[in-house]
Structures are given as structure tokens and as C-alpha cells.
Design an enzyme around this catalytic site. Structure first.
Site, mmCIF file in Angstrom:
data_model
loop_
_atom_site.group_PDB
_atom_site.id
_atom_site.type_symbol
_atom_site.label_atom_id
_atom_site.label_comp_id
_atom_site.label_asym_id
_atom_site.label_seq_id
_atom_site.Cartn_x
_atom_site.Cartn_y
_atom_site.Cartn_z
ATOM 1 N N ASP A 194 -6.884 4.115 -7.898
ATOM 2 C CA ASP A 194 -6.329 3.763 -6.694
ATOM 3 C C ASP A 194 -5.693 5.038 -5.982
ATOM 4 O O ASP A 194 -5.659 6.296 -6.311
ATOM 5 C CB ASP A 194 -5.071 3.043 -6.948
ATOM 6 C CG ASP A 194 -4.331 2.520 -5.773
ATOM 7 O OD1 ASP A 194 -4.729 2.038 -4.803
ATOM 8 O OD2 ASP A 194 -3.090 2.339 -5.657
ATOM 9 N N SER A 195 -5.387 5.053 -4.582
ATOM 10 C CA SER A 195 -4.872 6.055 -3.657
ATOM 11 C C SER A 195 -3.433 6.465 -4.155
ATOM 12 O O SER A 195 -2.979 7.508 -4.119
ATOM 13 C CB SER A 195 -4.481 5.841 -2.200
ATOM 14 O OG SER A 195 -3.751 4.325 -2.361
ATOM 15 N N CYS A 216 -4.194 -5.741 -0.182
ATOM 16 C CA CYS A 216 -3.489 -4.498 -0.629
ATOM 17 C C CYS A 216 -3.007 -4.423 -1.860
ATOM 18 O O CYS A 216 -2.280 -5.451 -2.351
ATOM 19 C CB CYS A 216 -2.768 -4.115 0.746
ATOM 20 S SG CYS A 216 -1.667 -2.535 0.409
ATOM 21 N N CYS A 236 -7.921 -0.078 -5.199
ATOM 22 C CA CYS A 236 -7.491 0.125 -3.879
ATOM 23 C C CYS A 236 -8.244 -0.601 -2.942
ATOM 24 O O CYS A 236 -9.403 -0.233 -3.028
ATOM 25 C CB CYS A 236 -7.569 1.729 -3.524
ATOM 26 S SG CYS A 236 -7.063 2.053 -1.800
ATOM 27 N N HIS A 283 -0.336 -3.340 -2.874
ATOM 28 C CA HIS A 283 1.203 -3.432 -2.848
ATOM 29 C C HIS A 283 1.654 -5.034 -2.716
ATOM 30 O O HIS A 283 2.674 -5.346 -2.902
ATOM 31 C CB HIS A 283 1.867 -2.526 -1.781
ATOM 32 C CG HIS A 283 1.734 -1.200 -2.040
ATOM 33 N ND1 HIS A 283 0.597 -0.421 -2.470
ATOM 34 C CD2 HIS A 283 2.712 -0.184 -2.244
ATOM 35 C CE1 HIS A 283 0.915 1.053 -2.625
ATOM 36 N NE2 HIS A 283 1.980 1.053 -2.602
ATOM 37 N N GLU A 290 7.520 0.362 -1.665
ATOM 38 C CA GLU A 290 7.595 1.763 -2.334
ATOM 39 C C GLU A 290 9.161 2.266 -2.193
ATOM 40 O O GLU A 290 9.606 2.625 -3.265
ATOM 41 C CB GLU A 290 6.714 2.909 -1.746
ATOM 42 C CG GLU A 290 5.178 2.499 -2.199
ATOM 43 C CD GLU A 290 4.321 3.720 -2.103
ATOM 44 O OE1 GLU A 290 4.628 4.962 -1.796
ATOM 45 O OE2 GLU A 290 3.115 3.492 -2.519
HETATM 46 N N1 DGL Z 1 -4.014 1.103 -2.255
HETATM 47 C C1 DGL Z 1 -3.954 1.204 -0.746
HETATM 48 C C2 DGL Z 1 -4.805 -0.454 -0.529
HETATM 49 O O1 DGL Z 1 -4.980 -1.213 -1.432
HETATM 50 C C3 DGL Z 1 -2.531 0.887 -0.111
HETATM 51 C C4 DGL Z 1 -1.845 2.236 -0.156
HETATM 52 C C5 DGL Z 1 -2.738 3.192 0.934
HETATM 53 O O2 DGL Z 1 -2.661 2.979 2.054
HETATM 54 O O3 DGL Z 1 -3.275 4.142 -0.045
HETATM 55 O O4 DGL Z 1 -5.213 -0.493 0.277
#
Ligand code: DGL
Length: 264
Positions: free
Chosen positions: A10-11, A186, A73, A188, A154
Site C-alpha cells: 500500500d502507499s 480507499c 491500495c 482508510h 490518520e
Molecule cells: N491507500 C490509498 C488508497 O487506497 C489512500 C492513501 C493515499 O492517497 O495514498 O487509495
């Protein structure tokens, strides 16, 4: 039987929602997680940039002899999954297809209106809409970027008047359209599920992290590649400071984990 680990990237920290779902669905699997925290967020970046980062993430995971790569992600899944599938021999799965499939299943017996909330880059890619329309062209898809949700989660501001008003602001158009289901597109957003459910009463909420973990289980079962361990191990790697990640990881996993900083 195959006891090699599943590699998840993931990012940043958000992909731990997918890890949590995978551990519930497949408790015996070892998981290697990479959070590209040095380059987060992906959700505001260009498709080509996200694709380049995603290739590097998979290359890192391959060092662990993984049997399956999971793109947790949503932004990376939207922008890079096709490239990753072509480029690597290891099977790659992103969150878009399983999430879209679950939403279409629900809506086919209802109004056929699905809402998608996600980062700007995911919405711009139209990936959810494309997959939904591959399954059923007659479904109406409403997409809404919700860029403030990630920082709110976050900061652990997932309850109270402020986040409630942000949810209302972003989702009021969706509420007025009488949708059947909403995809949390997403990593989060599952942490905001109860607030979203309260505002959009009666709308079915699709959590892509759950959809993908069920799909991974099905796939590994079919290929007879499930682990035969009772309890799998989770190893986490990040590309930036591990302490910051550790604090946030507690929120996502409700569990203390060991984390190592790496360069990819
Ligand atoms: N992990 C990203 C997503 O699911 C959210 C956080 C980011 O923008 O990197 O799109």
C-alpha cells in the site's frame, strides 16, 4: 498446499485494513506487508508515478518468494494493476474487481445505482466504473472524491461533529440520489464505516478490503495453494520512519506489530 507468504503493499498504513481482513479470512497465511510511507499519498499523484512506485513495491515483495501479490491500495489498484499483471509472473490481485463485483451483486436486485467514494486519482481513473460496467452496463455509477477522509483517519478523528460534517458535505449528493450501495474505494474509509452508515441509512456498504480477502481465499483454494499453518506470521516493512507508522498501525489493526524500515 503452499506455505509461501502473501505479499501486500500500500502507499502507507491504510493497507492494514486489507491485512486485517486477510488475517480474519485466512488466519494461517504468512503476510509480508510493505507500506511505501516515504512516498505516500498516492491518491494525489499521476497514474505514471503511481505505476512506477507500484512496480518497485512488487519488486521488493518478490524478495520474499511470495505466492500472491495483493495491491491493497485502491489508487495503485486503479492505476497500475494491469501493468503489474503483465510485468510479473506472480499472480497479482487489486481491490477494484472484487469490490465492483460485490456491489453489482447487491444492486442487481435493486435500483442499480452504485456510489463510489475514493481518492482523486482513483476517481479520475474511472476504474470502479469500468469494472462495474463490464459486469452490468445498465448500472448507474456516481463517483465522489473524498480527499479529506485520509488525513482525518490518520489523525484518529473518526468520531464527532467535525468528521460528521465532512461526511455530510461529501456524501449529500449521493444521499439525494437514492443509491443501493456505496463502495468504500480507499484503504482508510473502513474506519469511517459507522459514520457513513449513520448518514446514508439503509445503503449497503461495500468494504473492498473484505471483498478482496474473500476473493484471495477463493483463488488460493481453487489452486490448492492455501497454507496448512494454524497461525500465520505478519511482517511489516515501511520506506520511512517506523515509529510514526507504529502509532497509526495500532488504530488499523488493534494490535502491536513489528516494523522494519527499508529502502526500495
Ligand atoms: N491507500 C490509498 C488508497 O487506497 C489512500 C492513501 C493515499 O492517497 O495514498 O487509495
Amino acid at each position: 498446499m503452499d506455505n509461501r507468504p502473501i505479499g501486500v503493499f500500500d502507499s502507507g498504513v491504510g493497507g492494514l485494513t486489507v491485512v486485517k481482513a486477510l488475517r480474519q479470512t485466512l488466519p494461517g497465511e504468512d503476510i509480508i506487508y510493505l507500506g511505501d510511507t516515504a512516498r505516500v499519498p498516492y491518491g494525489t499523484k499521476a497514474r505514471s508515478t503511481v505505476t512506477r512506485f507500484s512496480i518497485e513495491c512488487v519488486q521488493f515483495l518478490l524478495k520474499f518468494n511470495i505466492k500472491q501479490a495483493v495491491v491493497a491500495c485502491n489508487t495503485a489498484s486503479s492505476c497500475a494493476v494491469e501493468t503489474l499483471k503483465k510485468r510479473f509472473d506472480v499472480p497479482v490481485m487489486g481491490v477494484i474487481e472484487p469490490g465492483a463485483r460485490d456491489a453489482v451483486k447487491i444492486s442487481s436486485s435493486k435500483n442499480k445505482k452504485i456510489a463510489v467514494i475514493a481518492t482523486r486519482s482513483t476517481v479520475k481513473s474511472n476504474a470502479y466504473q469500468k469494472h462495474i460496467h463490464k459486469l452490468d452496463k445498465s448500472v448507474m455509477v456516481l463517483q465522489q472524491p473524498c480527499p479529506l477522509f485520509v488525513p482525518f483517519v490518520e489523525e484518529n478523528m473518526i468520531k464527532g461533529a467535525i468528521i460528521e460534517s465532512v461526511v455530510k458535505e461529501y456524501l449529500k449528493a449521493i444521499k439525494s440520489k437514492n443509491v443501493d450501495s456505496i463502495i468504500l474505494g480507499c484503504t482508510h474509509y473502513p474506519l469511517l464505516k459507522s459514520i457513513i452508515a449513520k448518514y446514508l441509512k439503509g445503503v449497503h456498504i461495500i468494504d473492498s478490503s473484505k471483498s478482496i480477502s474473500i476473493e484471495i481465499k477463493r483463488t488460493l483454494e481453487k489452486k490448492q495453494m492455501l497454507s496448512n499453518k494454524k497461525q500465520g506470521i505478519l511482517k511489516c516493512f515501511v520506506t520511512d520512519d517506523a515509529n510514526n507508522f507504529k502509532t497509526m498501525a495500532l488504530m488499523f489493526l488493534d494490535k502491536d506489530i513489528s516494523i522494519k524500515r527499508v529502502q526500495i
